[in-house]
Design a protein around this motif. Sequence first.
Motif, PDB file in Angstrom:
ATOM      1  N   PHE A  91       0.935  -1.414  -0.350  1.00 25.66           N
ATOM      2  CA  PHE A  91      -0.031   0.525  -0.266  1.00 25.66           C
ATOM      3  C   PHE A  91       1.338   0.843   0.039  1.00 25.66           C
ATOM      4  O   PHE A  91       0.226   1.787  -0.666  1.00 25.66           O
ATOM      5  CB  PHE A  91      -1.063  -0.223   1.364  1.00 25.66           C
ATOM      6  CG  PHE A  91      -1.718   0.998   1.425  1.00 25.66           C
ATOM      7  CD1 PHE A  91      -3.003   1.543   0.483  1.00 25.66           C
ATOM      8  CD2 PHE A  91      -1.384   2.115   2.203  1.00 25.66           C
ATOM      9  CE1 PHE A  91      -3.352   2.513   0.409  1.00 25.66           C
ATOM     10  CE2 PHE A  91      -1.786   3.264   2.406  1.00 25.66           C
ATOM     11  CZ  PHE A  91      -3.574   3.431   1.613  1.00 25.66           C
ATOM     12  N   VAL A  95       0.580   4.350  -3.140  1.00 24.13           N
ATOM     13  CA  VAL A  95      -0.180   5.805  -2.748  1.00 24.13           C
ATOM     14  C   VAL A  95       0.958   6.799  -2.940  1.00 24.13           C
ATOM     15  O   VAL A  95       0.455   8.090  -2.902  1.00 24.13           O
ATOM     16  CB  VAL A  95      -1.211   5.894  -0.873  1.00 24.13           C
ATOM     17  CG1 VAL A  95      -1.501   5.041  -1.026  1.00 24.13           C
ATOM     18  CG2 VAL A  95       0.377   4.945   0.101  1.00 24.13           C
ATOM     19  N   TYR A 117      -0.207  14.509  -6.150  1.00 27.99           N
ATOM     20  CA  TYR A 117      -0.139  13.292  -4.978  1.00 27.99           C
ATOM     21  C   TYR A 117      -1.784  12.296  -5.301  1.00 27.99           C
ATOM     22  O   TYR A 117      -2.392  13.387  -5.922  1.00 27.99           O
ATOM     23  CB  TYR A 117       0.031  13.895  -4.108  1.00 27.99           C
ATOM     24  CG  TYR A 117       1.658  14.594  -3.920  1.00 27.99           C
ATOM     25  CD1 TYR A 117       2.005  13.510  -3.142  1.00 27.99           C
ATOM     26  CD2 TYR A 117       1.337  16.169  -4.000  1.00 27.99           C
ATOM     27  CE1 TYR A 117       3.430  13.995  -3.555  1.00 27.99           C
ATOM     28  CE2 TYR A 117       2.524  16.257  -3.871  1.00 27.99           C
ATOM     29  CZ  TYR A 117       3.889  15.948  -3.363  1.00 27.99           C
ATOM     30  OH  TYR A 117       4.931  16.383  -3.663  1.00 27.99           O
ATOM     31  N   SER A 118      -1.515  11.055  -5.029  1.00 23.21           N
ATOM     32  CA  SER A 118      -2.385  10.609  -4.952  1.00 23.21           C
ATOM     33  C   SER A 118      -4.366  10.492  -4.231  1.00 23.21           C
ATOM     34  O   SER A 118      -3.428  11.262  -3.530  1.00 23.21           O
ATOM     35  CB  SER A 118      -2.214   8.726  -4.138  1.00 23.21           C
ATOM     36  OG  SER A 118      -1.882   8.724  -3.154  1.00 23.21           O
ATOM     37  N   ASN A 119      -4.834  10.196  -4.893  1.00 27.54           N
ATOM     38  CA  ASN A 119      -6.488  10.937  -4.534  1.00 27.54           C
ATOM     39  C   ASN A 119      -6.164  10.508  -2.848  1.00 27.54           C
ATOM     40  O   ASN A 119      -6.949  11.609  -2.408  1.00 27.54           O
ATOM     41  CB  ASN A 119      -7.548  10.015  -5.011  1.00 27.54           C
ATOM     42  CG  ASN A 119      -7.348  10.207  -6.654  1.00 27.54           C
ATOM     43  OD1 ASN A 119      -7.021  11.609  -7.404  1.00 27.54           O
ATOM     44  ND2 ASN A 119      -7.737   9.838  -8.034  1.00 27.54           N
ATOM     45  N   TRP A 120      -5.797   9.558  -2.368  1.00 27.14           N
ATOM     46  CA  TRP A 120      -6.073   8.894  -1.374  1.00 27.14           C
ATOM     47  C   TRP A 120      -5.222   9.178  -0.270  1.00 27.14           C
ATOM     48  O   TRP A 120      -5.974   9.899   0.552  1.00 27.14           O
ATOM     49  CB  TRP A 120      -5.789   7.348  -1.490  1.00 27.14           C
ATOM     50  CG  TRP A 120      -5.462   6.830   0.306  1.00 27.14           C
ATOM     51  CD1 TRP A 120      -7.382   6.386   0.902  1.00 27.14           C
ATOM     52  CD2 TRP A 120      -4.872   6.721   1.512  1.00 27.14           C
ATOM     53  NE1 TRP A 120      -6.639   5.598   2.252  1.00 27.14           N
ATOM     54  CE2 TRP A 120      -5.267   6.050   2.755  1.00 27.14           C
ATOM     55  CE3 TRP A 120      -4.242   7.332   1.321  1.00 27.14           C
ATOM     56  CZ2 TRP A 120      -5.702   6.178   3.435  1.00 27.14           C
ATOM     57  CZ3 TRP A 120      -3.339   7.032   3.035  1.00 27.14           C
ATOM     58  CH2 TRP A 120      -4.087   6.703   3.736  1.00 27.14           C
ATOM     59  N   LEU A 121      -3.984  10.169  -1.090  1.00 29.03           N
ATOM     60  CA  LEU A 121      -3.671  11.336   0.179  1.00 29.03           C
ATOM     61  C   LEU A 121      -3.890  12.922   0.383  1.00 29.03           C
ATOM     62  O   LEU A 121      -4.548  12.977   1.124  1.00 29.03           O
ATOM     63  CB  LEU A 121      -1.803  11.445  -0.024  1.00 29.03           C
ATOM     64  CG  LEU A 121      -1.011  10.012   0.255  1.00 29.03           C
ATOM     65  CD1 LEU A 121       0.487   9.929  -0.808  1.00 29.03           C
ATOM     66  CD2 LEU A 121      -0.994   9.690   1.561  1.00 29.03           C
ATOM     67  N   GLN A 122      -4.642  12.916  -0.633  1.00 31.21           N
ATOM     68  CA  GLN A 122      -5.440  13.941  -1.198  1.00 31.21           C
ATOM     69  C   GLN A 122      -6.563  14.303  -0.217  1.00 31.21           C
ATOM     70  O   GLN A 122      -6.501  15.360   0.937  1.00 31.21           O
ATOM     71  CB  GLN A 122      -5.298  14.458  -2.429  1.00 31.21           C
ATOM     72  CG  GLN A 122      -4.615  15.002  -3.362  1.00 31.21           C
ATOM     73  CD  GLN A 122      -4.374  15.169  -4.716  1.00 31.21           C
ATOM     74  OE1 GLN A 122      -5.379  16.057  -4.610  1.00 31.21           O
ATOM     75  NE2 GLN A 122      -4.312  14.755  -5.850  1.00 31.21           N
ATOM     76  N   LYS A 123      -6.936  13.481  -0.127  1.00 25.84           N
ATOM     77  CA  LYS A 123      -8.399  13.000   1.136  1.00 25.84           C
ATOM     78  C   LYS A 123      -8.108  13.311   2.148  1.00 25.84           C
ATOM     79  O   LYS A 123      -8.595  14.148   3.013  1.00 25.84           O
ATOM     80  CB  LYS A 123      -9.328  12.301   0.678  1.00 25.84           C
ATOM     81  CG  LYS A 123      -9.664  12.339  -0.578  1.00 25.84           C
ATOM     82  CD  LYS A 123     -10.790  10.675  -1.122  1.00 25.84           C
ATOM     83  CE  LYS A 123     -10.988  10.759  -2.113  1.00 25.84           C
ATOM     84  NZ  LYS A 123     -11.822   9.902  -2.766  1.00 25.84           N
ATOM     85  N   ARG A 124      -6.865  12.882   2.708  1.00 31.41           N
ATOM     86  CA  ARG A 124      -6.453  12.877   3.867  1.00 31.41           C
ATOM     87  C   ARG A 124      -6.557  14.081   4.596  1.00 31.41           C
ATOM     88  O   ARG A 124      -6.504  14.526   5.856  1.00 31.41           O
ATOM     89  CB  ARG A 124      -5.242  11.970   4.225  1.00 31.41           C
ATOM     90  CG  ARG A 124      -5.030  10.620   3.199  1.00 31.41           C
ATOM     91  CD  ARG A 124      -6.392   9.374   4.270  1.00 31.41           C
ATOM     92  NE  ARG A 124      -7.958   9.753   4.175  1.00 31.41           N
ATOM     93  CZ  ARG A 124      -8.190   9.039   3.555  1.00 31.41           C
ATOM     94  NH1 ARG A 124      -8.278   8.834   2.521  1.00 31.41           N
ATOM     95  NH2 ARG A 124      -9.536   9.082   3.656  1.00 31.41           N
ATOM     96  N   ASN A 127      -9.179  17.222   4.627  1.00 27.61           N
ATOM     97  CA  ASN A 127     -10.093  16.579   5.836  1.00 27.61           C
ATOM     98  C   ASN A 127      -9.491  17.753   6.621  1.00 27.61           C
ATOM     99  O   ASN A 127      -8.474  17.159   7.304  1.00 27.61           O
ATOM    100  CB  ASN A 127      -9.637  15.232   6.826  1.00 27.61           C
ATOM    101  CG  ASN A 127     -10.698  15.145   7.769  1.00 27.61           C
ATOM    102  OD1 ASN A 127     -10.312  15.237   8.765  1.00 27.61           O
ATOM    103  ND2 ASN A 127     -12.493  14.065   8.263  1.00 27.61           N
TER     104      ASN A 127
END
Length: 269
Positions: A91, A95, A117-124, A127
């Motif tokens: 993972f 990411v 950067y990856s969408n997952w990191l952006q969402k973190r 927030n």
Amino acid sequence: MKCSNSLVGLLNFITFLLSIPILGGGIWLAHKATTDCEKYLEKPVIALGVFLLVVSLAGFIGACCRVNWLLWVYLVVMFILIVILFCFTIFAFVVTNKGAGEVVSNRGYKEYKLGDYSNWLQKRVDNSKNWNRIRSCLIDGKVCQKLAQERNIGATDFFAKHLSPIESGCCKPPEDCQFAYESPTSWNKNGNVTSNNPDCGAWNNNSTTLCYDCTSCKAGFLQNLKSDWKRVAVINIVFLVFLIIVYSIGCCAFRNNRWDSADPWKPYR
């Protein structure tokens, strides 16, 4: 005692000794922590210390005292830990695969864009709860203090400096804002800003504001996180190999215990 049992016992005794200062450090943080970052760390550190303490005791007693059910629990936990570490390593590489700094003309530093950067990191980091905690840690860590102390450095020397991703993203405004340089952490907006970059409006010369609310600061943080995660992933690979070896030795010790339990008249050697 059989070699595999002795090795498992020794390794878990060492782990037990290591768990004591980790647990002690967590308890110290719980009573002495003054910053949000320190308070955030106390629970994970205590949980890690308790986990290592319990698992190492189970492995030590199971191997040395030939308690089969304890050794079985130890092996199950070890297997789950190996699977979790393997998944996290994959993972982490996935990411952190995207994202890199952009070279700026005639500048010694790079600039960072959140969208790279990856969408997952952006969402973190997008927030608000997560970012407020990270922002507090960055301020408590005084990541811009070194630059702030270099008040006498000229614009030419500053633009030639190599800045870390966090310094570039959080401690100065983005290049396209075209602010007038006064000092590394003080810039004059001069009313001529034509950029649509929202970071230009977020910038403030106050030492507790600067560009901590900018998307460039979030991107700089992610670039730093990306580098750290890649290093952790490489360390995890080495740790995984070690855990697999220990797990294999533990399986041999479990087999020895079953062999001895099946025929108690066999000599234990």
